[in-house]
Design a protein around this motif. Structure first.
Motif, PDB file in Angstrom:
ATOM      1  N   ASP A  43      17.313   5.131  -1.945  1.00 56.23           N
ATOM      2  CA  ASP A  43      16.781   5.411  -3.281  1.00 56.23           C
ATOM      3  C   ASP A  43      15.851   6.623  -3.288  1.00 56.23           C
ATOM      4  O   ASP A  43      15.854   7.425  -4.226  1.00 56.23           O
ATOM      5  CB  ASP A  43      16.029   4.185  -3.823  1.00 56.23           C
ATOM      6  N   GLY A  44      15.039   6.751  -2.224  1.00 51.95           N
ATOM      7  CA  GLY A  44      14.057   7.831  -2.193  1.00 51.95           C
ATOM      8  C   GLY A  44      14.573   9.140  -1.642  1.00 51.95           C
ATOM      9  O   GLY A  44      14.053  10.202  -1.956  1.00 51.95           O
ATOM     10  N   LYS A  45      15.577   9.078  -0.759  1.00 50.57           N
ATOM     11  CA  LYS A  45      16.210  10.262  -0.176  1.00 50.57           C
ATOM     12  C   LYS A  45      15.232  11.168   0.580  1.00 50.57           C
ATOM     13  O   LYS A  45      15.166  12.374   0.348  1.00 50.57           O
ATOM     14  CB  LYS A  45      16.944  11.076  -1.249  1.00 50.57           C
ATOM     15  N   PRO A  46      14.466  10.633   1.523  1.00 52.18           N
ATOM     16  CA  PRO A  46      13.635  11.505   2.355  1.00 52.18           C
ATOM     17  C   PRO A  46      14.516  12.384   3.247  1.00 52.18           C
ATOM     18  O   PRO A  46      15.665  12.041   3.534  1.00 52.18           O
ATOM     19  CB  PRO A  46      12.818  10.513   3.190  1.00 52.18           C
ATOM     20  N   SER A  47      13.959  13.495   3.696  1.00 49.37           N
ATOM     21  CA  SER A  47      14.720  14.470   4.485  1.00 49.37           C
ATOM     22  C   SER A  47      13.988  14.797   5.774  1.00 49.37           C
ATOM     23  O   SER A  47      12.767  14.588   5.890  1.00 49.37           O
ATOM     24  CB  SER A  47      14.921  15.767   3.672  1.00 49.37           C
ATOM     25  N   PRO A  48      14.704  15.341   6.752  1.00 50.22           N
ATOM     26  CA  PRO A  48      14.050  15.796   7.985  1.00 50.22           C
ATOM     27  C   PRO A  48      12.921  16.772   7.670  1.00 50.22           C
ATOM     28  O   PRO A  48      13.049  17.621   6.780  1.00 50.22           O
ATOM     29  CB  PRO A  48      15.179  16.481   8.755  1.00 50.22           C
ATOM     30  N   GLY A  49      11.823  16.633   8.401  1.00 53.25           N
ATOM     31  CA  GLY A  49      10.691  17.522   8.208  1.00 53.25           C
ATOM     32  C   GLY A  49       9.736  17.102   7.111  1.00 53.25           C
ATOM     33  O   GLY A  49       8.672  17.717   6.951  1.00 53.25           O
ATOM     34  N   ASP A  50      10.080  16.064   6.347  1.00 52.66           N
ATOM     35  CA  ASP A  50       9.214  15.636   5.241  1.00 52.66           C
ATOM     36  C   ASP A  50       7.914  15.019   5.755  1.00 52.66           C
ATOM     37  O   ASP A  50       7.869  14.397   6.823  1.00 52.66           O
ATOM     38  CB  ASP A  50       9.934  14.601   4.369  1.00 52.66           C
ATOM     39  N   HIS A  51       6.870  15.196   4.948  1.00 53.78           N
ATOM     40  CA  HIS A  51       5.623  14.462   5.125  1.00 53.78           C
ATOM     41  C   HIS A  51       5.725  13.227   4.234  1.00 53.78           C
ATOM     42  O   HIS A  51       5.862  13.348   3.009  1.00 53.78           O
ATOM     43  CB  HIS A  51       4.431  15.312   4.739  1.00 53.78           C
ATOM     44  N   ILE A  52       5.661  12.051   4.858  1.00 56.57           N
ATOM     45  CA  ILE A  52       5.977  10.801   4.173  1.00 56.57           C
ATOM     46  C   ILE A  52       4.818   9.823   4.329  1.00 56.57           C
ATOM     47  O   ILE A  52       4.286   9.649   5.434  1.00 56.57           O
ATOM     48  CB  ILE A  52       7.263  10.178   4.755  1.00 56.57           C
ATOM     49  N   CYS A  53       4.449   9.170   3.232  1.00 50.96           N
ATOM     50  CA  CYS A  53       3.454   8.102   3.269  1.00 50.96           C
ATOM     51  C   CYS A  53       4.126   6.785   2.918  1.00 50.96           C
ATOM     52  O   CYS A  53       4.960   6.739   2.008  1.00 50.96           O
ATOM     53  CB  CYS A  53       2.328   8.369   2.267  1.00 50.96           C
ATOM     54  N   VAL A  54       3.737   5.733   3.605  1.00 51.18           N
ATOM     55  CA  VAL A  54       4.133   4.376   3.235  1.00 51.18           C
ATOM     56  C   VAL A  54       2.851   3.590   3.005  1.00 51.18           C
ATOM     57  O   VAL A  54       2.054   3.406   3.933  1.00 51.18           O
ATOM     58  CB  VAL A  54       4.987   3.708   4.325  1.00 51.18           C
ATOM     59  N   VAL A  55       2.630   3.169   1.776  1.00 54.17           N
ATOM     60  CA  VAL A  55       1.413   2.438   1.417  1.00 54.17           C
ATOM     61  C   VAL A  55       1.717   0.945   1.451  1.00 54.17           C
ATOM     62  O   VAL A  55       2.507   0.446   0.649  1.00 54.17           O
ATOM     63  CB  VAL A  55       0.907   2.862   0.028  1.00 54.17           C
ATOM     64  N   GLY A  56       1.103   0.251   2.393  1.00 54.57           N
ATOM     65  CA  GLY A  56       1.334  -1.173   2.571  1.00 54.57           C
ATOM     66  C   GLY A  56       1.935  -1.439   3.923  1.00 54.57           C
ATOM     67  O   GLY A  56       3.087  -1.064   4.184  1.00 54.57           O
ATOM     68  N   GLY A  57       1.172  -2.088   4.817  1.00 58.81           N
ATOM     69  CA  GLY A  57       1.605  -2.282   6.198  1.00 58.81           C
ATOM     70  C   GLY A  57       2.102  -3.666   6.508  1.00 58.81           C
ATOM     71  O   GLY A  57       1.852  -4.185   7.608  1.00 58.81           O
ATOM     72  N   GLY A  58       2.813  -4.290   5.572  1.00 61.50           N
ATOM     73  CA  GLY A  58       3.505  -5.529   5.874  1.00 61.50           C
ATOM     74  C   GLY A  58       4.796  -5.239   6.608  1.00 61.50           C
ATOM     75  O   GLY A  58       5.058  -4.111   7.032  1.00 61.50           O
ATOM     76  N   VAL A  59       5.636  -6.262   6.768  1.00 57.74           N
ATOM     77  CA  VAL A  59       6.877  -6.089   7.522  1.00 57.74           C
ATOM     78  C   VAL A  59       7.779  -5.041   6.883  1.00 57.74           C
ATOM     79  O   VAL A  59       8.291  -4.143   7.565  1.00 57.74           O
ATOM     80  CB  VAL A  59       7.629  -7.431   7.649  1.00 57.74           C
ATOM     81  N   VAL A  60       7.976  -5.120   5.574  1.00 63.08           N
ATOM     82  CA  VAL A  60       8.853  -4.155   4.898  1.00 63.08           C
ATOM     83  C   VAL A  60       8.272  -2.753   4.980  1.00 63.08           C
ATOM     84  O   VAL A  60       8.993  -1.781   5.231  1.00 63.08           O
ATOM     85  CB  VAL A  60       9.102  -4.580   3.445  1.00 63.08           C
ATOM     86  N   GLY A  61       6.966  -2.631   4.792  1.00 66.17           N
ATOM     87  CA  GLY A  61       6.339  -1.320   4.900  1.00 66.17           C
ATOM     88  C   GLY A  61       6.461  -0.732   6.292  1.00 66.17           C
ATOM     89  O   GLY A  61       6.771   0.453   6.463  1.00 66.17           O
ATOM     90  N   LEU A  62       6.243  -1.556   7.303  1.00 63.94           N
ATOM     91  CA  LEU A  62       6.356  -1.074   8.682  1.00 63.94           C
ATOM     92  C   LEU A  62       7.789  -0.672   9.017  1.00 63.94           C
ATOM     93  O   LEU A  62       8.018   0.352   9.670  1.00 63.94           O
ATOM     94  CB  LEU A  62       5.875  -2.150   9.653  1.00 63.94           C
ATOM     95  N   LEU A  63       8.758  -1.450   8.571  1.00 60.19           N
ATOM     96  CA  LEU A  63      10.149  -1.093   8.841  1.00 60.19           C
ATOM     97  C   LEU A  63      10.549   0.175   8.092  1.00 60.19           C
ATOM     98  O   LEU A  63      11.280   1.013   8.623  1.00 60.19           O
ATOM     99  CB  LEU A  63      11.072  -2.249   8.461  1.00 60.19           C
ATOM    100  N   THR A  64      10.068   0.323   6.863  1.00 63.45           N
ATOM    101  CA  THR A  64      10.353   1.538   6.100  1.00 63.45           C
ATOM    102  C   THR A  64       9.769   2.757   6.805  1.00 63.45           C
ATOM    103  O   THR A  64      10.436   3.789   6.962  1.00 63.45           O
ATOM    104  CB  THR A  64       9.788   1.432   4.680  1.00 63.45           C
TER     105      THR A  64
END
Length: 344
Positions: free
Chosen positions: A148-169
Motif C-alpha cells: 500500500d505504501g510502496k517504499p523504495s530503496p534508499g528511502d528514509h522510513i519511520c515506523v511509529v509503534g513498536g508492537g509486533v506488526v510495527g517491528l515486522l513492518t
C-alpha cells in the motif's frame, strides 16, 4: 483418503471462546467427522493478536463491522460469545495423504484439535520453526502495508509503534537496499530489539523529520500525530491501526494540506487492487511464511502461555498497559521445537 492416524471421528477437543466483556473460557467440544477434502490438525501453537483480539475481549468491535470482522473459521457472532483467532500452527494427523505429517499454518482460532479443508492449510517451510510460523498473519499485515505504501530503496522510513506488526513492518522495510529505517516508540525497551534487527530507534519526542514514508501502527491518536509530524513534504503516512469503536482525533489543520501529506489506509483483509489479478491470499501467506526465516525474529515472541492457562492469563496479555509483544499459546509442542524463548 483418510489416514489410519485419525483415531476416531467426533473426538473431544477444547477451544478458547470470548464469552463476554473481558471474559474468556475454554469450552469442551466435539470435532466434526472428517470429511473428504479435509484434514485433522493437532495444534502445536497459536498466537494471540493483541490488537484485534484485545478489541474483541473488551467488546469494542463496532456493530457496523461485525460481518467484515469475522475470522475465516470463527464460530458465534459478535459481540459475544465468539470463538476467534487466525494464527495456528500444527501437524496434520489425518485426512489428505499428501499433507499427513506436515507442519501447517492455518487461519484457525485457538483450539487444540480441529478439522478444516485441505486447501486452507499452508505447509510451513522447513527453514521456519513451528513456534515462529505463528507470526505469519502479522507478517502478512506488514507485507500488505508495504504494497500500500510502496517504499523504495534508499528511502528514509519511520515506523511509529513498536508492537509486533510495527517491528515486522520496520524489519521488512529494512531489507530495502540503502534504506534507513527508524522505529519510534514510547517504550525504551524496544530500542534493543530495534538495534538487533538493524533499525534505528527513537522516542516520539525526538523523531527524524522529512521522512519519505511513515507507517503508523500504535493505534493511538498521539502516535498518528507523531507519524504526520515526521512525514516530509508530499510524503505518505500509511495508517495500519484499527481503532474499533474509538473516535480518533487527527490533526489535519496547520500545515497538513500545504505540505500535501497523503494519509493512506492499509487493511490486510483485502489485497491492493493493482495486485488482485496476480496475487492470491495463499500466495501472500506463503510469502509471509518465507519471510520469517531470520533467527532474529525469535525475540518478537515475548510470552508463552500454556493453553490450559489461557482463561487466567489472557486478560493480562490483552491489557493495553502490559509489555507483551507476541504471546504464544502452547499446546503439544513438536519434538524438534527449540528451547522456550520469552517469558512464561
Amino acid at each position: 483418503m483418510v489416514s489410519s492416524a485419525t483415531a476416531t471421528n467426533g473426538c473431544a477437543a477444547q477451544a478458547l471462546w470470548y464469552m463476554g466483556s473481558e471474559t474468556v473460557a475454554l469450552k469442551d467440544i466435539r470435532v466434526p467427522d472428517l470429511q473428504p477434502g479435509h484434514v485433522l490438525v493437532k495444534t502445536f501453537y497459536s498466537c494471540v493478536s493483541r490488537g484485534t483480539e484485545g478489541l474483541i475481549f473488551r467488546g469494542a468491535v463496532p456493530e457496523s463491522e461485525w460481518q467484515r470482522m469475522r475470522a475465516p473459521f470463527q464460530e458465534g457472532d459478535f459481540p459475544f460469545p465468539v470463538k476467534y483467532g487466525y494464527a495456528s500452527v500444527g501437524e496434520v494427523i489425518g485426512g489428505d495423504a499428501d499433507l499427513i505429517g506436515q507442519t501447517v499454518f492455518s487461519l484457525y482460532p485457538h483450539q487444540n484439535l480441529f478439522t478444516l479443508p485441505s486447501d486452507a492449510c499452508v505447509p510451513v517451510p522447513a527453514s521456519v520453526p513451528a513456534h515462529k510460523a505463528v507470526l505469519a498473519a502479522n507478517m502478512e499485515t506488514a507485507l500488505n502495508a508495504l504494497w500500500d505504501g510502496k517504499p523504495s530503496p534508499g528511502d528514509h522510513i519511520c515506523v511509529v509503534g513498536g508492537g509486533v506488526v510495527g517491528l515486522l513492518t520496520a524489519y521488512v522495510c529494512g531489507q530495502l537496499p540503502g534504506s534507513t529505517v527508524t522505529l519510534v516508540d514510547v517504550n525504551p525497551a524496544r530500542a534493543q530489539i530495534a538495534g538487533e534487527l538493524g533499525l534505528q530507534f527513537c522516542h516520539p519526542d525526538n523523531v527524524p523529520l522529512d521522512q519519505d514514508i511513515v507507517f503508523h501502527t500504535s493505534a493511538t491518536a498521539a502516535g498518528l500525530t507523531t507519524a504526520l509530524s515526521c512525514a516530509g513534504n508530499g510524503a505518505s503516512v500509511v495508517e495500519m491501526s484499527w481503532y474499533g469503536d474509538q473516535a480518533v482525533e487527527v490533526p489535519l489543520g496547520a500545515d497538513f494540506h500545504s505540505r500535501r501529506i497523503r494519509l493512506i489506509s492499509s487493511q490486510v483483509g483485502t489485497i491492493p487492487p493493482e495486485r488482485q489479478e496476480r496475487w492470491t491470499y495463499r500466495r501472500r501467506l506463503q510469502t509471509a511464511l518465507s519471510l520469517l526465516e531470520d533467527p532474529r525474529l525469535d525475540q518478537l515472541i515475548s510470552h508463552r502461555v500454556p493453553f490450559e492457562d489461557t482463561p487466567v492469563r489472557l486478560p493480562e496479555v490483552l491489557n493495553k498497559a502490559s509489555d507483551v509483544l507476541a504471546a504464544l499459546i502452547v499446546y503439544d509442542q513438536p519434538a524438534e521445537a527449540p528451547a522456550s524463548s520469552g517469558q512464561t
